[in-house]
Design a protein around this motif. Structure first.
Motif, PDB file in Angstrom:
ATOM      1  N   PRO A   1      28.047  34.243  45.661  1.00  0.00           N
ATOM      2  CA  PRO A   1      28.554  34.463  44.297  1.00  0.00           C
ATOM      3  C   PRO A   1      29.475  35.672  44.247  1.00  0.00           C
ATOM      4  O   PRO A   1      29.271  36.665  44.937  1.00  0.00           O
ATOM      5  CB  PRO A   1      27.301  34.691  43.472  1.00  0.00           C
ATOM      6  CG  PRO A   1      26.213  34.968  44.433  1.00  0.00           C
ATOM      7  CD  PRO A   1      26.630  34.414  45.768  1.00  0.00           C
ATOM      8  N   ALA A   2      30.490  35.562  43.435  1.00  0.00           N
ATOM      9  CA  ALA A   2      31.469  36.644  43.327  1.00  0.00           C
ATOM     10  C   ALA A   2      30.831  37.862  42.655  1.00  0.00           C
ATOM     11  O   ALA A   2      30.141  37.739  41.646  1.00  0.00           O
ATOM     12  CB  ALA A   2      32.672  36.187  42.522  1.00  0.00           C
ATOM     13  N   ARG A   3      31.053  38.994  43.258  1.00  0.00           N
ATOM     14  CA  ARG A   3      30.562  40.240  42.661  1.00  0.00           C
ATOM     15  C   ARG A   3      31.568  40.711  41.625  1.00  0.00           C
ATOM     16  O   ARG A   3      32.779  40.594  41.820  1.00  0.00           O
ATOM     17  CB  ARG A   3      30.411  41.318  43.733  1.00  0.00           C
ATOM     18  CG  ARG A   3      29.266  41.065  44.643  1.00  0.00           C
ATOM     19  CD  ARG A   3      29.070  42.130  45.671  1.00  0.00           C
ATOM     20  NE  ARG A   3      29.864  43.317  45.470  1.00  0.00           N
ATOM     21  CZ  ARG A   3      29.878  44.346  46.283  1.00  0.00           C
ATOM     22  NH1 ARG A   3      29.157  44.343  47.364  1.00  0.00           N
ATOM     23  NH2 ARG A   3      30.620  45.393  46.038  1.00  0.00           N
ATOM     24  N   PRO A   4      31.061  41.269  40.533  1.00  0.00           N
ATOM     25  CA  PRO A   4      32.008  41.782  39.544  1.00  0.00           C
ATOM     26  C   PRO A   4      32.772  42.972  40.114  1.00  0.00           C
ATOM     27  O   PRO A   4      32.251  43.723  40.935  1.00  0.00           O
ATOM     28  CB  PRO A   4      31.125  42.186  38.375  1.00  0.00           C
ATOM     29  CG  PRO A   4      29.766  42.349  38.937  1.00  0.00           C
ATOM     30  CD  PRO A   4      29.687  41.468  40.149  1.00  0.00           C
ATOM     31  N   GLY A   5      33.988  43.137  39.690  1.00  0.00           N
ATOM     32  CA  GLY A   5      34.812  44.239  40.155  1.00  0.00           C
ATOM     33  C   GLY A   5      34.362  45.569  39.585  1.00  0.00           C
ATOM     34  O   GLY A   5      33.474  45.643  38.725  1.00  0.00           O
ATOM     35  N   VAL A   6      34.974  46.606  40.069  1.00  0.00           N
ATOM     36  CA  VAL A   6      34.633  47.957  39.632  1.00  0.00           C
ATOM     37  C   VAL A   6      34.891  48.132  38.136  1.00  0.00           C
ATOM     38  O   VAL A   6      34.121  48.779  37.435  1.00  0.00           O
ATOM     39  CB  VAL A   6      35.450  48.993  40.440  1.00  0.00           C
ATOM     40  CG1 VAL A   6      35.201  50.391  39.940  1.00  0.00           C
ATOM     41  CG2 VAL A   6      35.138  48.869  41.915  1.00  0.00           C
TER      42      VAL A   6
END
Length: 65
Positions: free
Chosen positions: A5-10
């Motif tokens: 799953p894609a991790r949320p960006g900073v």
């Protein structure tokens, strides 16, 4: 192989409007505080022409003084 799953960006939290407003007002406040500190040091230097006095003014402008 399954995709992770894609991790949320900073800066993912900045997608929320309320948080953007909160963050930007904090930024403006911190910039204003920094400008006030520089202005005070410059003012003390113009009055006294003493680096020691500027050091005292800068040191005593912190909350711990």
């Amino acid at each position: 192989m399954p995709k992770s799953p894609a991790r949320p960006g900073v800066f993912a939290a900045l997608r929320v409007r309320d948080y953007r407003v909160y963050w930007s007002t904090g930024l403006v406040s911190n910039v204003g505080t920094a400008k006030q500190g520089v202005a005070l040091d410059w003012f003390v230097l113009n009055l006294t022409h003493s680096g020691t006095a500027v050091g005292w003014a800068a040191g005593c402008s912190s909350p711990r003084c």
